[in-house]
Design an enzyme around this catalytic site. Structure first.
Site, PDB file in Angstrom:
ATOM      1  CB  SER A 247      -0.957   0.016   1.202  1.00 17.82           C
ATOM      2  OG  SER A 247      -0.251   0.054   2.420  1.00 17.82           O
ATOM      3  CE  LYS A 292      -3.089   1.942   5.085  1.00 19.14           C
ATOM      4  NZ  LYS A 292      -2.556   1.429   3.820  1.00 19.14           N
TER       5      LYS A 292
END
Length: 350
Positions: A247, A292
């Site tokens: 990611s 996040k």
């Protein structure tokens, strides 16, 4: 009064025992594991890809003049807690924004913790390679394929070494790890392939018989991990440990472009983000993006770059002081930041 005291005492014993059971992960003196089959996902560390960790550049580039970095291009992560007791799971569910998920989503059935860790590490190395390719393509710098590691007891053992440059397979030129993987996956275990390579400026060829992939006997395996490196004297190294998965790819690629091109892609601002990166520069979705976004906002980021496919989940974090920009490619991420910095039109997740 004595009867009441006895009643309260005996009534408290089961409660004390229950409280003890939900607070320990193993019965003392036994191998009985009392941890529950759930994991907790929450905001993890956020790291500036333009900065340093433990005195070392997160991304070090040699062989080229580098532009001075400004502001932040932070990669974001998700923390995962496992091996929890029932009371710990309940506590995180009641008093934090963590997401409670079945443990199978972290450790798929049939895979050990070591196998999952190795898979994540491999995905991280692959994302580094893709980040380099995407950045070099954006900057019009040619790349070539380099061997990173040779797996033990594989078809490539004793043939290739780390640092070898792969040139072609069965006469077909390869310029990315994806090119090599595509050719190998088109073969069957037991098939022979001829690989042209370069070692210490000397070109050679070797014919190798492919073996079975350990997780799928029908899939051919060569047994090397590869990454793309610039054909010029430019060397790109990624110096993060203990972080796995793909990611961080987009943020790595942005940092490489930023260091090798004039001006600050982020306009000197604090930008964070996430997303996989493909060799062609396309940005893909990831998991845990709401955590996040929260981590980036808590760290003081002004802008967050979200894969377009993750927009709805990103906005579920209900960001207040951070602008979430929608991106689906490396070039669009750069264009979006430029538009934001110049006060022009840009696309947000909504």
């Amino acid at each position: 009064m004595n009867r009441r005291i006895k009643t309260l005492t005996w009534g408290a014993i089961p409660l004390v025992l229950l409280a003890s059971l939900v607070s320990i992960d193993r019965i003392p003196g036994t191998n009985i594991n009392l941890s529950v089959p759930y994991a907790a996902e929450g905001p993890g560390p956020t790291i500036n890809t333009l900065g340093q960790v433990d005195g070392e550049d997160v991304i070090s580039i040699r062989g080229a003049d580098l532009d001075e970095a400004e502001g932040n291009l932070n990669m974001t992560t998700v923390s995962v807690r496992t091996g929890m007791t029932l009371s710990q799971v309940l506590s995180r569910w009641l008093f934090t924004d963590d997401t409670i998920i079945p443990i199978e989503q972290v450790f798929p059935p049939g895979q050990s913790a070591e196998e999952v860790e190795e898979s994540n590490r491999s995905a991280f190395v692959s994302s580094e390679s893709s980040a380099t390719i995407a950045a070099m393509n954006y900057l019009d710098i040619p790349v070539e394929v380099e061997v990173v590691e040779v797996l033990k007891d594989s078809a490539a053992t004793g043939v290739f070494e780390a640092g070898d440059k792969l040139l072609d397979i069965d006469g077909t030129a390869i310029s990315t790890p994806g090119d090599a993987q595509k050719i190998v996956r088109s073969k069957a275990p037991g098939d022979a392939i001829t690989i042209g390579y370069e070692r210490n400026d000397r070109k050679s060829q070797e014919t190798i018989t492919l073996r079975e992939h350990p997780s799928d006997p029908a899939v051919a395996l060569l047994g090397i991990s590869m990454m793309s490196v610039p054909m010029s004297d430019i060397e790109v190294d990624y110096n993060l440990e203990d972080i796995g998965g793909p990611s961080a790819g987009m943020m790595f690629s942005l940092a490489v472009v930023d260091k090798l091109s004039p001006g600050a892609l982020n306009g000197g601002k604090f930008v964070a983000g996430t997303g996989t990166i493909a060799e062609d520069g396309s940005v893909g979705p990831i998991g845990g993006i709401a955590h996040k976004v929260r981590a980036a906002e808590d760290a003081g980021a002004e802008v967050f770059l979200s894969p377009a496919a993750n927009c709805a989940e990103a906005m579920s974090a209900k960001p207040e002081s951070i602008t979430v920009l929608k991106v689906d490619s490396l070039s669009q991420a750069i264009d979006q930041m430029a538009a934001y910095n110049q006060g022009a039109d840009y696309q947000t997740c909504s």
